[in-house]
Design a protein around this motif. Structure first.
Motif, PDB file in Angstrom:
ATOM      1  N   GLU A 209       0.863  -1.018   0.002  1.00  0.00           N
ATOM      2  CA  GLU A 209       0.087   0.103   0.074  1.00  0.00           C
ATOM      3  C   GLU A 209       0.829   1.273  -0.053  1.00  0.00           C
ATOM      4  N   GLU A 210       2.156   1.244   0.053  1.00  0.00           N
ATOM      5  CA  GLU A 210       3.029   2.395   0.094  1.00  0.00           C
ATOM      6  C   GLU A 210       3.600   2.549  -1.064  1.00  0.00           C
ATOM      7  N   THR A 211       3.710   1.572  -2.163  1.00  0.00           N
ATOM      8  CA  THR A 211       4.367   1.700  -3.259  1.00  0.00           C
ATOM      9  C   THR A 211       4.050   3.012  -4.021  1.00  0.00           C
ATOM     10  N   GLU A 212       2.901   3.402  -3.945  1.00  0.00           N
ATOM     11  CA  GLU A 212       2.562   4.483  -4.817  1.00  0.00           C
ATOM     12  C   GLU A 212       3.002   5.885  -4.082  1.00  0.00           C
ATOM     13  N   GLN A 213       3.287   5.893  -2.847  1.00  0.00           N
ATOM     14  CA  GLN A 213       3.866   7.060  -2.139  1.00  0.00           C
ATOM     15  C   GLN A 213       5.369   7.140  -2.336  1.00  0.00           C
ATOM     16  N   PHE A 214       6.081   5.926  -2.308  1.00  0.00           N
ATOM     17  CA  PHE A 214       7.367   5.602  -2.635  1.00  0.00           C
ATOM     18  C   PHE A 214       7.751   6.230  -3.994  1.00  0.00           C
ATOM     19  N   VAL A 215       7.027   5.869  -4.956  1.00  0.00           N
ATOM     20  CA  VAL A 215       7.294   5.978  -6.214  1.00  0.00           C
ATOM     21  C   VAL A 215       7.150   7.621  -6.607  1.00  0.00           C
ATOM     22  N   ALA A 216       5.984   8.289  -5.982  1.00  0.00           N
ATOM     23  CA  ALA A 216       5.667   9.745  -6.102  1.00  0.00           C
ATOM     24  C   ALA A 216       7.038  10.519  -5.319  1.00  0.00           C
ATOM     25  N   ALA A 217       7.275  10.177  -4.289  1.00  0.00           N
ATOM     26  CA  ALA A 217       8.243  11.047  -3.551  1.00  0.00           C
ATOM     27  C   ALA A 217       9.821  10.942  -4.436  1.00  0.00           C
ATOM     28  N   LEU A 218       9.971   9.820  -4.795  1.00  0.00           N
ATOM     29  CA  LEU A 218      11.457   9.403  -5.545  1.00  0.00           C
ATOM     30  C   LEU A 218      11.341  10.340  -6.984  1.00  0.00           C
ATOM     31  N   ALA A 219       9.969  10.256  -7.515  1.00  0.00           N
ATOM     32  CA  ALA A 219       9.896  11.026  -8.539  1.00  0.00           C
ATOM     33  C   ALA A 219      10.361  12.425  -8.618  1.00  0.00           C
ATOM     34  N   GLN A 220      10.357  13.180  -7.391  1.00  0.00           N
ATOM     35  CA  GLN A 220      10.634  14.574  -7.153  1.00  0.00           C
ATOM     36  C   GLN A 220      12.189  14.872  -6.935  1.00  0.00           C
ATOM     37  N   SER A 221      12.947  13.693  -6.969  1.00  0.00           N
ATOM     38  CA  SER A 221      14.540  13.965  -7.109  1.00  0.00           C
ATOM     39  C   SER A 221      14.928  14.827  -8.188  1.00  0.00           C
ATOM     40  N   VAL A 222      15.931  15.422  -7.839  1.00  0.00           N
ATOM     41  CA  VAL A 222      16.725  16.323  -9.062  1.00  0.00           C
ATOM     42  C   VAL A 222      17.974  16.021  -9.175  1.00  0.00           C
ATOM     43  N   PRO A 223      18.627  16.066 -10.019  1.00  0.00           N
ATOM     44  CA  PRO A 223      20.289  15.817 -10.128  1.00  0.00           C
ATOM     45  C   PRO A 223      21.017  16.768  -9.322  1.00  0.00           C
ATOM     46  N   ALA A 224      21.663  15.642  -8.740  1.00  0.00           N
ATOM     47  CA  ALA A 224      22.756  16.342  -7.645  1.00  0.00           C
ATOM     48  C   ALA A 224      23.892  16.990  -8.370  1.00  0.00           C
ATOM     49  N   ARG A 225      24.294  18.117  -7.520  1.00  0.00           N
ATOM     50  CA  ARG A 225      25.612  18.695  -8.035  1.00  0.00           C
ATOM     51  C   ARG A 225      26.497  18.493  -6.841  1.00  0.00           C
ATOM     52  N   LEU A 226      27.441  17.254  -7.307  1.00  0.00           N
ATOM     53  CA  LEU A 226      28.239  16.863  -6.037  1.00  0.00           C
ATOM     54  C   LEU A 226      29.741  17.182  -6.234  1.00  0.00           C
ATOM     55  N   SER A 227      30.336  17.612  -4.981  1.00  0.00           N
ATOM     56  CA  SER A 227      31.351  17.912  -4.783  1.00  0.00           C
ATOM     57  C   SER A 227      32.365  16.780  -4.410  1.00  0.00           C
ATOM     58  N   ASP A 228      33.579  16.795  -4.833  1.00  0.00           N
ATOM     59  CA  ASP A 228      34.487  15.632  -4.540  1.00  0.00           C
ATOM     60  C   ASP A 228      34.348  14.969  -2.985  1.00  0.00           C
ATOM     61  N   GLU A 229      34.163  15.800  -2.102  1.00  0.00           N
ATOM     62  CA  GLU A 229      33.810  15.340  -0.582  1.00  0.00           C
ATOM     63  C   GLU A 229      32.305  14.652  -0.682  1.00  0.00           C
TER      64      GLU A 229
END
Length: 299
Positions: A209-229
């Motif tokens: 029953e939590e699958t749809e909420q799980f996918v909907a939340a992950l769908a809001q992820s944005v590309p990360a601008r990561l430093s070496d650290e």
């Protein structure tokens, strides 16, 4: 696939792809689906309703046979990851080139032949359409249950490989909301399984029953601008057993796998690294915090 093979495959991803995923994007350049941008937004509003995807045909008819892996991939003699380019997208071969039996009713139109050998001349061929590190001479087919910008099949040596998009050929990362809509998530997800980082030990399954909420939340992820650290912190989290392999178990018998590091608010889809939203941490941080895995061995 053995755990160490899976881990090695992840670690052997070409640094250029990681760099491309981490490279800041210029204003307005996010993903080249201009006509699909509005459709994706509408699809995101429907993530909580699997019936919307069923209407599009993402759910398999009851009489359709599943896709079955019939043989593992042979070792790659040059150690290069097996991937191909088509229509501006980079696709990796599932299980590094495993052979699958695909029912005839799921196989779509032929769209081209893999012609250009990336391994033989990376500089000249790495960005070309219908170029590949594997299965040269194979025929690329659409799959009826998926948008071709998510998955295609390659007929090769008497069987079929499945190729799944991981980025654009110019290094632009995928947009999770549009990508999940193209893949038919969550409508075609049977279950969500969580493994250790190596993918060998099943730690838990998310309540259905939590699958749809799980996918909907992950769908809001944005590309990360990561430093070496930050990259160093990701490596440390993997060594300490705080990185998890998540698999969406799909209706057609296959799976879609990716990584999450909840303690760092990081998800890894395809060749990209993404920052997960607060909604994901708030809803599922406790679920992952309760999972224990052994730290992978240090070689």
């Amino acid at each position: 696939m053995k755990a160490e093979e899976f881990s090695n495959a992840l670690q052997n991803v070409d640094d250029r792809f990681i760099a491309g995923a981490a490279r800041p994007q210029s204003a307005g350049k996010t993903i080249r689906f201009p006509w699909k941008r509005w459709a994706a937004a509408a699809a995101c509003l429907c993530l909580l309703g699997a019936s919307a995807f069923a209407a599009r045909g993402f759910l398999l008819p009851a009489e359709t046979e599943p896709i079955v892996q019939t043989a593992p991939a042979a070792d790659s003699p040059n150690g290069m990851r097996r991937y191909m380019n088509w229509n501006g997208m980079r696709y990796e071969f599932l299980e590094n080139g495993a052979v699958y039996q695909i029912p005839a009713e799921l196989l779509g139109d032929a769209v081209g032949t893999l012609t250009h050998d990336i391994a033989a001349d990376p500089e000249a061929n790495a960005g070309k359409d219908l170029s590949s590190t594997y299965a040269l001479g194979g025929t690329v087919y659409e799959l009826k249950e998926y948008d071709a910008q998510f998955r295609v099949a390659v007929g090769y040596d008497g069987g079929y490989c499945i190729c799944q998009s991981v980025a654009f050929t110019d290094g632009t990362p995928l947009d999770p909301a549009e990508y999940f809509a193209l893949a038919g998530f969550p409508g075609n997800i049977q279950s969500v399984s969580v493994f250790d980082h190596g993918g060998s030990s099943l730690l838990a399954q998310l309540p259905k029953e939590e699958t749809e909420q799980f996918v909907a939340a992950l769908a809001q992820s944005v590309p990360a601008r990561l430093s070496d650290e930050q990259y160093q912190k990701i490596g440390q989290a993997q060594r300490e057993g705080r990185s998890f392999r998540v698999t969406f178990d799909l209706d057609d018998g296959t799976g879609y796998g990716f990584y999450v590091i909840p303690s760092l608010d990081i998800a890894m889809f395809g060749d990209g690294r993404y920052t997960t939203p607060a909604d994901f941490s708030d809803a599922f941080g406790g679920f992952f915090a309760g999972l224990q895995q052994d730290a992978p061995p240090i070689y």
